[in-house]
Enzyme design. Structure first.
Site, PDB file in Angstrom:
ATOM      1  N   GLN A  41     -12.272  -6.872   8.816  1.00  0.00           N
ATOM      2  CA  GLN A  41     -12.457  -7.405   7.456  1.00  0.00           C
ATOM      3  C   GLN A  41     -11.668  -8.710   7.344  1.00  0.00           C
ATOM      4  OE1 GLN A  41     -10.576  -6.652   3.147  1.00  0.00           O
ATOM      5  NE2 GLN A  41     -11.494  -4.788   3.983  1.00  0.00           N
ATOM      6  N   LYS A  45      -6.802 -14.508   0.563  1.00  0.00           N
ATOM      7  CA  LYS A  45      -6.765 -14.604  -0.898  1.00  0.00           C
ATOM      8  C   LYS A  45      -6.496 -16.026  -1.376  1.00  0.00           C
ATOM      9  CE  LYS A  45      -6.990 -10.149  -2.071  1.00  0.00           C
ATOM     10  NZ  LYS A  45      -8.131  -9.642  -2.852  1.00  0.00           N
ATOM     11  N   ASN A  73     -13.771  -9.768   2.532  1.00  0.00           N
ATOM     12  CA  ASN A  73     -13.074  -9.248   1.361  1.00  0.00           C
ATOM     13  C   ASN A  73     -13.419 -10.084   0.119  1.00  0.00           C
ATOM     14  OD1 ASN A  73     -10.258  -9.382  -0.375  1.00  0.00           O
ATOM     15  ND2 ASN A  73     -10.668  -7.375   0.494  1.00  0.00           N
ATOM     16  N   THR A 138       3.720  -1.064   0.813  1.00  0.00           N
ATOM     17  CA  THR A 138       3.698  -1.940   1.973  1.00  0.00           C
ATOM     18  C   THR A 138       4.061  -3.363   1.563  1.00  0.00           C
ATOM     19  OG1 THR A 138       2.220  -2.962   3.600  1.00  0.00           O
ATOM     20  CG2 THR A 138       1.166  -2.088   1.619  1.00  0.00           C
ATOM     21  N   LYS A 141       0.985  -6.025   0.767  1.00  0.00           N
ATOM     22  CA  LYS A 141       0.344  -6.202  -0.530  1.00  0.00           C
ATOM     23  C   LYS A 141       1.301  -5.713  -1.599  1.00  0.00           C
ATOM     24  CE  LYS A 141      -3.750  -5.240  -3.096  1.00  0.00           C
ATOM     25  NZ  LYS A 141      -4.991  -5.040  -3.428  1.00  0.00           N
ATOM     26  N   GLY A 178       0.406   0.731   4.672  1.00  0.00           N
ATOM     27  CA  GLY A 178       1.591   1.197   5.390  1.00  0.00           C
ATOM     28  C   GLY A 178       1.324   2.038   6.620  1.00  0.00           C
ATOM     29  N   CYS A 461      18.818  30.679   4.739  1.00  0.00           N
ATOM     30  CA  CYS A 461      19.017  29.475   5.550  1.00  0.00           C
ATOM     31  C   CYS A 461      19.044  29.812   7.032  1.00  0.00           C
ATOM     32  CB  CYS A 461      20.325  28.787   5.182  1.00  0.00           C
ATOM     33  SG  CYS A 461      20.441  28.404   3.432  1.00  0.00           S
TER      34      CYS A 461
HETATM   35  N1  3NM Z   1      -5.139  -3.135   0.351  1.00  0.00           N
HETATM   36  P1  3NM Z   1      -0.534  -2.873   5.884  1.00  0.00           P
HETATM   37  S1  3NM Z   1      -2.937  -1.977   0.722  1.00  0.00           S
HETATM   38  C1  3NM Z   1      -5.099  -5.035   1.891  1.00  0.00           C
HETATM   39  O1  3NM Z   1      -4.096  -0.281  -1.405  1.00  0.00           O
HETATM   40  C2  3NM Z   1      -4.512  -3.848   1.319  1.00  0.00           C
HETATM   41  O2  3NM Z   1      -5.916  -1.367  -1.616  1.00  0.00           O
HETATM   42  C3  3NM Z   1      -4.421  -2.118  -0.063  1.00  0.00           C
HETATM   43  O3  3NM Z   1      -1.394  -3.595   4.775  1.00  0.00           O
HETATM   44  C4  3NM Z   1      -4.835  -1.185  -1.113  1.00  0.00           C
HETATM   45  O4  3NM Z   1      -1.482  -2.219   6.813  1.00  0.00           O
HETATM   46  C5  3NM Z   1      -3.275  -3.326   1.662  1.00  0.00           C
HETATM   47  O5  3NM Z   1       0.203  -4.004   6.540  1.00  0.00           O
HETATM   48  C6  3NM Z   1      -2.347  -3.857   2.689  1.00  0.00           C
HETATM   49  O6  3NM Z   1       0.384  -1.938   5.182  1.00  0.00           O
HETATM   50  C7  3NM Z   1      -2.193  -2.943   3.864  1.00  0.00           C
HETATM   51 MG    MG Z   2     -10.514  -7.676  -3.738  1.00  0.00          MG
END
Ligand code: 3NM
Ligand code: MG
Length: 535
Positions: A41, A45, A73, A138, A141, A178, A461
Site C-alpha cells: 500500500q 500523506k 492509500n 505506534t 501514526k 505496532g 500462589c
Molecule cells: N494505520 P506500524 S496504524 C498506517 O490504526 C496506520 O488505522 C493505522 O505502523 C490504523 O506498523 C498505522 O509502524 C501505522 O506500527 C502502523
Molecule cells: Mg486515509
C-alpha cells in the site's frame, strides 16, 4: 477480473524522515518485496498530487514485475490515474460505495475499521478487505483514534464470523498498528474469532509499516517476518494442538492418569526452573514447594533478568499480588521474554476484581502477552472473563484477595472457564473445593485437595509455582501437565492433612512439603476425589 490477493504480509509505505529517511522509496519497497511482502500500500500523506501519481506509477511498475498488487492509500484519483489494483480508505476518506462506483468491480477496496459498526458499514458497502486497528499504539501514526488491542479486534472478528451473510464471514482482514517481529506470532495466534468451532475466523494478514520500512535491511526484515508468520509461536511449537475428544470417558480418565504419572516422572528427571515473580509474603513458601516437587526455584521480580532466565527452559509465574506500576513493568518485560523463548507463563491474577488498579493491571498484562495458563478463584476468573471481553462487568466487587462466597453454580463455572480458554486459546483453571480446568475444548472438574490449603497463606500462589514447573517439563501437552500438577499438589495436601502429627494449618505446612516431596518419588495413586470429565 479482481485479482486474488495474498494479504499475509501487507506492507504499508511511509515516506517520512523518521521512517524512510534519505533512502529511495522505490528501492526500499523492492527490497521488501524481495523479502516476501505479499501486497503493497502506497501511503503518503504529504506529497502533492503530481508526485503522488509519479511515485505510484514507479511503485506499480516494480509491483507488477513481482506480481504483487499495489493499493493506494486515501486517493481514489491516483489509483485511477495509474490503473493499479486498488485503494485503501480510512473513515475520513471517500466512502467505500462511492469509490466502488468510481473504480468498478475489478478493483480492490480496503477500509480501515475500529469498531463493529464501522466493519458492518464497510462490508455492507462492498469492501474487499478490512484493515482492523489500531492494535497497539505506534509512533508511526500518532493520531490514531482508537487503540482497540487484541480484544477489540477479536470482537470484530467474532461479529463478522457470526453474521448469517457470507459477505461478512468471508471478508478478508488484516490487523494494523505496532506489529513487529517481537509480537507477530503471538498476535497472529491470538487474533481469531473467539469460538469453539473447529474453523473460527482468523485474520488473513498483518499490515506493517515501521518494522519493514524503517529496518536497516528491509528485505531481511520482511523475510524474517514472513518466516515468523509461517511458524507457530514458540509457546505452541512443542505442544500438541487440542483435539476434539471423541473417546469414551473411561478411556479418557485412564489416559489422564497415564499422562499425569508421566508428567510427575518428567518433573523429577528434568528439574525444570520455576521462575516466580511473586509477592514477599509467599516467596519462601513457593521456593520450598518448588524444591519439594522436584523443580528448581528462582524468585526474581526483576524484569531485566527475565530474558536470561527464560532461556533456561523453565516456566514463569506472574503473581499480581502486589500490582504496582513498577511490578507491572517488570511483568511486561518478563512476559515478552518468555513468549519469545516459548516457556510457559502462569498468570495468577490475585485479587483481580478487588480494585480498579488491579483491573487495569490485569487488562494491561493480558494485552501485553500470551499466558499459557490463567488460574484464579471464582472472583478472579470473573475478572479475567471481563478482561478477556467475555463479560462486560464482574458480577460483584471482590472484597479481599480471598474468594468470598460462591455465586456461580458448577455448570456456570465450567461454562465460564471453557469460554475464556476458548477465547484466549490457553488453559484456564478456576480453583475452589472443586477445581475446574479447561483448554477451551476439554473441561474437567477435580475434587482433590483439603480445606487446610485454604487456611495457609500462599497455597494458591504455590499451586502456580507447581503448574509453571509442570508445564515447562511437559510442553507437549500442557493441559495434562497442569492436571498432573494439580493432582500432585492436592493429593499431597490430602495425605498431609490426615497425618497423625498434623493438628491444624500450622502443622499442616511442613507435612504438606514432606508429602509433596515423597509424592514425586512415588507413583501417582488413584485420585481420591477423582477427575470428572465431560462437563
Ligand atoms: N494505520 P506500524 S496504524 C498506517 O490504526 C496506520 O488505522 C493505522 O505502523 C490504523 O506498523 C498505522 O509502524 C501505522 O506500527 C502502523
Ligand atoms: Mg486515509
Amino acid at each position: 477480473m479482481k485479482p486474488q490477493v495474498d494479504y499475509s504480509l501487507y506492507l504499508v509505505t511511509d515516506s517520512t524522515d523518521a521512517i524512510l529517511g534519505r533512502r529511495d522509496l522505490i528501492e526500499v519497497v523492492e527490497q521488501a518485496i524481495q523479502g516476501g511482502v505479499t501486497v503493497v500500500q502506497y501511503r503518503d500523506k504529504t506529497s502533492g498530487t503530481g508526485i503522488l501519481v509519479d511515485t505510484a506509477r514507479k511503485l506499480h511498475r516494480i509491483c507488477q514485475q513481482y506480481q504483487i498488487p499495489l493499493i493506494i492509500n486515501d486517493r481514489v484519483d491516483v489509483a485511477l490515474a495509474i490503473g493499479c489494483e486498488g485503494v485503501h480508505l480510512g473513515q475520513d476518506d471517500m466512502d467505500v460505495a462511492n469509490a466502488r462506483t468510481v473504480l468498478g468491480q475489478d478493483k480492490i477496496i480496503g477500509a480501515t475499521v475500529s469498531s463493529i459498526d464501522e466493519a458492518h458499514t464497510a462490508v455492507g458497502k462492498g469492501a474487499d478487505y478490512l484493515g482492523i486497528g489500531t492494535l497497539y499504539s505506534t509512533a508511526t501514526k500518532k493520531d490514531t483514534k482508537n487503540i482497540i488491542g487484541i480484544n477489540g479486534i477479536r470482537k470484530i472478528l467474532y461479529y463478522l464470523d457470526h453474521q448469517g451473510d457470507s459477505a461478512f464471514k468471508n471478508i478478508k482482514t488484516v490487523c494494523i498498528g505496532g506489529v513487529n517481529a517481537s509480537n507477530l506470532q503471538r498476535v497472529n495466534y491470538q487474533l481469531f474469532a473467539p469460538s469453539t468451532s473447529e474453523s473460527p475466523k482468523t485474520i488473513d494478514g498483518v499490515a506493517i509499516v515501521s518494522a519493514i520500512m524503517a529496518a536497516e535491511d528491509p528485505s531481511e526484515a520482511a523475510k524474517q517476518l514472513k518466516e515468523l508468520l509461517n511458524t507457530p509461536p514458540p509457546f505452541k511449537a512443542k505442544s500438541n494442538e487440542p483435539v476434539f475428544w471423541h473417546e469414551k470417558q473411561e478411556d479418557e480418565l485412564e489416559e489422564i492418569q497415564r499422562q499425569a504419572r508421566r508428567a510427575v516422572e518428567t518433573i523429577h528427571n528434568l528439574s525444570p526452573l520455576s521462575h516466580n515473580m511473586t509477592n514477599l509474603v509467599v516467596q519462601n513458601f513457593a521456593a520450598s514447594v518448588a524444591l519439594a516437587i522436584g523443580a528448581s526455584p528462582i524468585m526474581s521480580n526483576n524484569g531485566a533478568e527475565a530474558e536470561d532466565l527464560a532461556k533456561l527452559g523453565g516456566g514463569l509465574v506472574i503473581n499480581m499480588g502486589t500490582a504496582t506500576l513498577d511490578s507491572i513493568n517488570n511483568h511486561r518485560l518478563a512476559i515478552a521474554a518468555y513468549n519469545t523463548a516459548g516457556g510457559p507463563i502462569v498468570l495468577d491474577p490475585v485479587g483481580a476484581g478487588a480494585t480498579t488498579a488491579r483491573r487495569d493491571a490485569l487488562d494491561f498484562l493480558m494485552a501485553s502477552g500470551y499466558f499459557d495458563l490463567v488460574k484464579g478463584n471464582e472472583r478472579e476468573i470473573m475478572a479475567v472473563a471481563r478482561a478477556s471481553g467475555l463479560i462486560l462487568q464482574d458480577a460483584s466487587q471482590q472484597r479481599g484477595v480471598d474468594s468470598g462466597d460462591s455465586i456461580l453454580s458448577l455448570g456456570q463455572k465450567a461454562y465460564l472457564v471453557q469460554r475464556i480458554a476458548a477465547r484466549e486459546r490457553n488453559i484456564v483453571l478456576m480453583t475452589g473445593a472443586t477445581d475446574i480446568i479447561s483448554d477451551g475444548i476439554r473441561t474437567y472438574a477435580i475434587n482433590n485437595g483439603h480445606p487446610y490449603l485454604g487456611m495457609v497463606t500462599g497455597s494458591g500462589c504455590t499451586l502456580g509455582t507447581t503448574l509453571a514447573a509442570y508445564m515447562a517439563a511437559n510442553p507437549q501437552n500442557k493441559l495434562y501437565a497442569a492436571i498432573a500438577g494439580i493432582l500432585h499438589f492436592e493429593i499431597a495436601a490430602e495425605r498431609a492433612a490426615v497425618r497423625e502429627d498434623v493438628r491444624g494449618p500450622g502443622t499442616f505446612i511442613p507435612a504438606f512439603i514432606d508429602e509433596l516431596y515423597s509424592f514425586r518419588t512415588g507413583v501417582l495413586g488413584e485420585p481420591s476425589g477423582g477427575v470428572g470429565g465431560g462437563i
